[in-house]
Enzyme design. Structure first.
Site, PDB file in Angstrom:
ATOM      1  N   HIS A   1      19.177  45.195  21.334  1.00  0.00           N
ATOM      2  CA  HIS A   1      19.782  46.041  20.296  1.00  0.00           C
ATOM      3  C   HIS A   1      20.514  47.173  21.015  1.00  0.00           C
ATOM      4  CE1 HIS A   1      19.751  49.053  17.035  1.00  0.00           C
ATOM      5  NE2 HIS A   1      19.557  48.054  16.196  1.00  0.00           N
TER       6      HIS A   1
ATOM      7  N   ASP B   1      10.633  46.990  23.710  1.00  0.00           N
ATOM      8  CA  ASP B   1      11.161  47.432  22.423  1.00  0.00           C
ATOM      9  C   ASP B   1      10.446  46.614  21.347  1.00  0.00           C
ATOM     10  OD1 ASP B   1      12.521  47.653  20.046  1.00  0.00           O
ATOM     11  OD2 ASP B   1      14.522  47.346  20.894  1.00  0.00           O
TER      12      ASP B   1
ATOM     13  N   GLN C   1      10.884  45.265  16.181  1.00  0.00           N
ATOM     14  CA  GLN C   1      10.801  44.134  15.245  1.00  0.00           C
ATOM     15  C   GLN C   1       9.442  43.446  15.275  1.00  0.00           C
ATOM     16  OE1 GLN C   1      12.904  43.492  12.967  1.00  0.00           O
ATOM     17  NE2 GLN C   1      14.680  44.667  13.643  1.00  0.00           N
TER      18      GLN C   1
ATOM     19  N   LYS D   1      10.051  50.330   9.859  1.00  0.00           N
ATOM     20  CA  LYS D   1      10.147  48.877   9.782  1.00  0.00           C
ATOM     21  C   LYS D   1       8.786  48.242   9.531  1.00  0.00           C
ATOM     22  CE  LYS D   1      14.026  48.408  13.038  1.00  0.00           C
ATOM     23  NZ  LYS D   1      15.222  48.319  12.220  1.00  0.00           N
TER      24      LYS D   1
ATOM     25  N   CYS E   1      23.945  45.684  15.213  1.00  0.00           N
ATOM     26  CA  CYS E   1      23.804  46.493  16.438  1.00  0.00           C
ATOM     27  C   CYS E   1      23.556  45.591  17.646  1.00  0.00           C
ATOM     28  CB  CYS E   1      22.694  47.541  16.308  1.00  0.00           C
ATOM     29  SG  CYS E   1      22.999  48.733  15.015  1.00  0.00           S
TER      30      CYS E   1
END
Lengths: 158, 389
Positions: free
Chosen positions: B127, B204, B207, B230, B347
């Site tokens: 991202h 990261d 998600q 999220k 993104c």
């Protein structure tokens, strides 16, 4: 089909997006502008040739994008061919009003470009409709050579 | 933790007031949870309760309310630590979200430890939030960026790792789950290989944090970043996990109140992590809301959520046929029928270029989505395909 969708994607627009007019390379173009809409991934390569009186003698485009951006480019090139610079600039302003201003009436000079009026109900799609026009605006400003424009110009750094 | 079959997923929808909304006169189908998830009443209530009964500034007041706010805020930090199985709550820094967590590492760690000629290894599927901070850092330090390529099937080219992971690599930063492809990367294996050449790792987890179990000890990563919004939490709150010894070796990045031990006009002494990295009044309500979101998610169980989401995705993929419409047209069309999806580059501009795509339309599911909603999506997509053909 909702009325908003019917207004946005009128038959004329779908037709131009499926079979864009003036689509192709203009070999002897005086100006070539690469237009980029990074938010959508839409791209346009616009070629313009000017006549002896400075009018837009020929104008062609290639590229890819959504139905709105393709139809807008197709309709625009058909409309601008043979127009003077002043006329083209006036149409640019009128077209911008048409797709952004809820109150704007489609002026007569825009002719069948009036079908793009439905875009005003979809603010996220204005950049799609304006991409080709931003490219032609750049072409008119520089008359010769090559340039790149972006619908996100304000955010692009060197 | 529950079995996926024993959970009443329809009843869970009742916990989310927004799912009763209409969009353009149609029942809302919210398939954009990868952008931001919806919030259950338990989280909304926690925010309200904080402002009605505990609101005060933290770590400084000598009054009852400040004690309550401080306790609630620090308990939230412990809750995040236990959620990630971090050894110590001091290894959790509250941030605005994944993006700020990554920028914190890039600025605080990068400024001190990265030199001209060093390498930060990333992947082609990152991202922008795990790409741009490193570009800025490379520009400042003279370090270079390297990228693990993505194969045609959307997985990382792991066979290239050994040639990319050279001793110049000081950090390997990569996503746990791709926000565009859905690829789940083998985090543990990647961390192990990075460690073998002495590189630190940053995961990261934007998600993945709300969608599957995460155990930082098992993954053996050095940093892990995620966002609250999220995973049923409020916007504007997230966290960075960092190994204690690494966090304590890093200089502050923002200066201000809360992060100092003593200040003179000339210089200051700073607190240890995590407070060193939390200058100014923090997002107290956000942290409390995040802890409530974690409680909520853990009541359902992350394994059950993962299984449920995977079943929905499998069902959708089975029913989807090839469609030829531009993502932008498709997304506008669907929206008119109450179907909220994301259209564009997500993104992920370099990744879109890698696959030669102008963009995609993304339907992303969470545990409050249903098969019936997917059936409705298929109907709408078929109508769109007919319309644009």
């Amino acid at each position: 089909m909702t009325p908003e969708l019917e207004e946005l994607y009128q038959e004329v627009i779908l037709d131009h997006s499926r079979r864009p007019r003036n689509f192709g390379d203009l070999p002897n173009a005086a100006v070539r502008v690469h237009g980029d809409n990074p938010a959508c991934g839409d791209e346009i390569h616009l070629g313009v040739k000017f006549g002896t009186g400075g009018e837009l003698q020929d104008i062609k485009f290639t590229g890819h994008g959504c139905a709105i951006s393709q139809a807008s480019a197709s309709l625009m090139t058909a409309k601008l061919k043979g127009k003077s610079r002043a006329e083209a600039m006036e149409m640019l302003r009128a077209f911008h009003d048409l797709v952004t201003d809820e109150m704007a009436e489609a002026p007569k000079m825009l002719g069948d470009l009036g079908v793009m009026q439905g875009v005003r109900k979809f603010p996220q799609r204005v950049k799609c409709a304006m991409l080709a026009w931003r490219a032609v605006e750049q072409a008119l400003q520089q008359s010769a050579g090559q340039a790149t424009i972006s619908t996100e110009t304000e955010f692009v750094t060197s | 933790m529950h079995q996926v079959a024993s959970i009443d997923w329809k009843a869970i929808r009742e916990d989310f007031p927004i799912l009763r909304e209409q969009a353009h006169g149609h029942p809302l189908i919210y398939f954009d949870s990868a952008a931001t998830s919806q919030k259950p009443r338990a989280v909304l209530d926690a925010l309200r309760n904080y402002y009605e009964h505990e609101n005060a500034n933290v770590h400084r007041g000598l009054h009852e309310l400040s004690s309550r706010a401080t306790e609630a805020y620090e308990k939230s930090r412990q809750r995040v630590a236990s959620y990630l199985n971090a050894p110590n709550a001091n290894e959790i820094v509250f941030t605005r979200g994944t993006t700020e967590s990554i920028n914190l590492v890039a600025q605080a760690w990068g400024a001190k430890f990265l030199r001209d000629g060093d390498v930060v290894l990333l992947t082609e599927m990152e991202h922008h939030s795990n790409l741009v901070p490193w570009q800025l850092l490379a520009e400042r330090t003279g370090a270079h960026l390297r990228f693990v390529p993505v194969c045609d099937d959307g997985t990382l080219a792991l066979d290239r790792l050994s040639s990319l992971l050279t001793p110049e690599v000081k950090l390997f930063a990569f996503t746990h789950v791709s926000n565009s492809l859905g690829t789940i990367n083998p985090v543990r294996e990647l961390c192990e290989k990075a460690r073998a050449v002495g590189a630190l790792t940053l995961v990261d987890a934007a998600q993945s944090a709300g969608h599957m179990p995460i155990d930082v000890r098992e993954l053996d990563c050095d940093f892990l970043a995620f966002s609250g919004h999220k995973m049923c939490g409020p916007t504007g709150i997230g966290a960075l996990y960092g190994r204690a010894e690494i966090l304590d070796s890093m200089p502050p990045w923002h200066g201000g109140g809360e992060m100092i031990v003593s200040v003179t006009l000339e210089k200051s002494a700073f607190k240890k992590a995590p407070h060193r990295f939390e200058a100014g009044t923090p997002n107290i309500a956000g942290a409390i809301g995040l802890a409530a979101a974690i409680d909520y998610i853990e009541r359902i169980g992350r394994s059950a959520i993962f299984e449920h989401d995977a079943q929905l995705a499998g069902y959708a993929i089975e029913r989807l046929a090839e469609l030829s419409a531009h993502p932008h047209d498709l997304t506008t069309f669907a929206d008119q029928y109450g179907l909220a999806m994301r259209g564009g580059h997500h993104c992920n501009q370099p990744l879109m270029r890698r696959f030669g795509l102008p963009g995609t339309t993304r339907a992303s599911f969470y545990f409050y989505n249903t098969k019936e909603e997917i059936d409705r999506m298929i109907e709408i997509l078929h109508a769109a395909a007919r319309f644009f053909s």
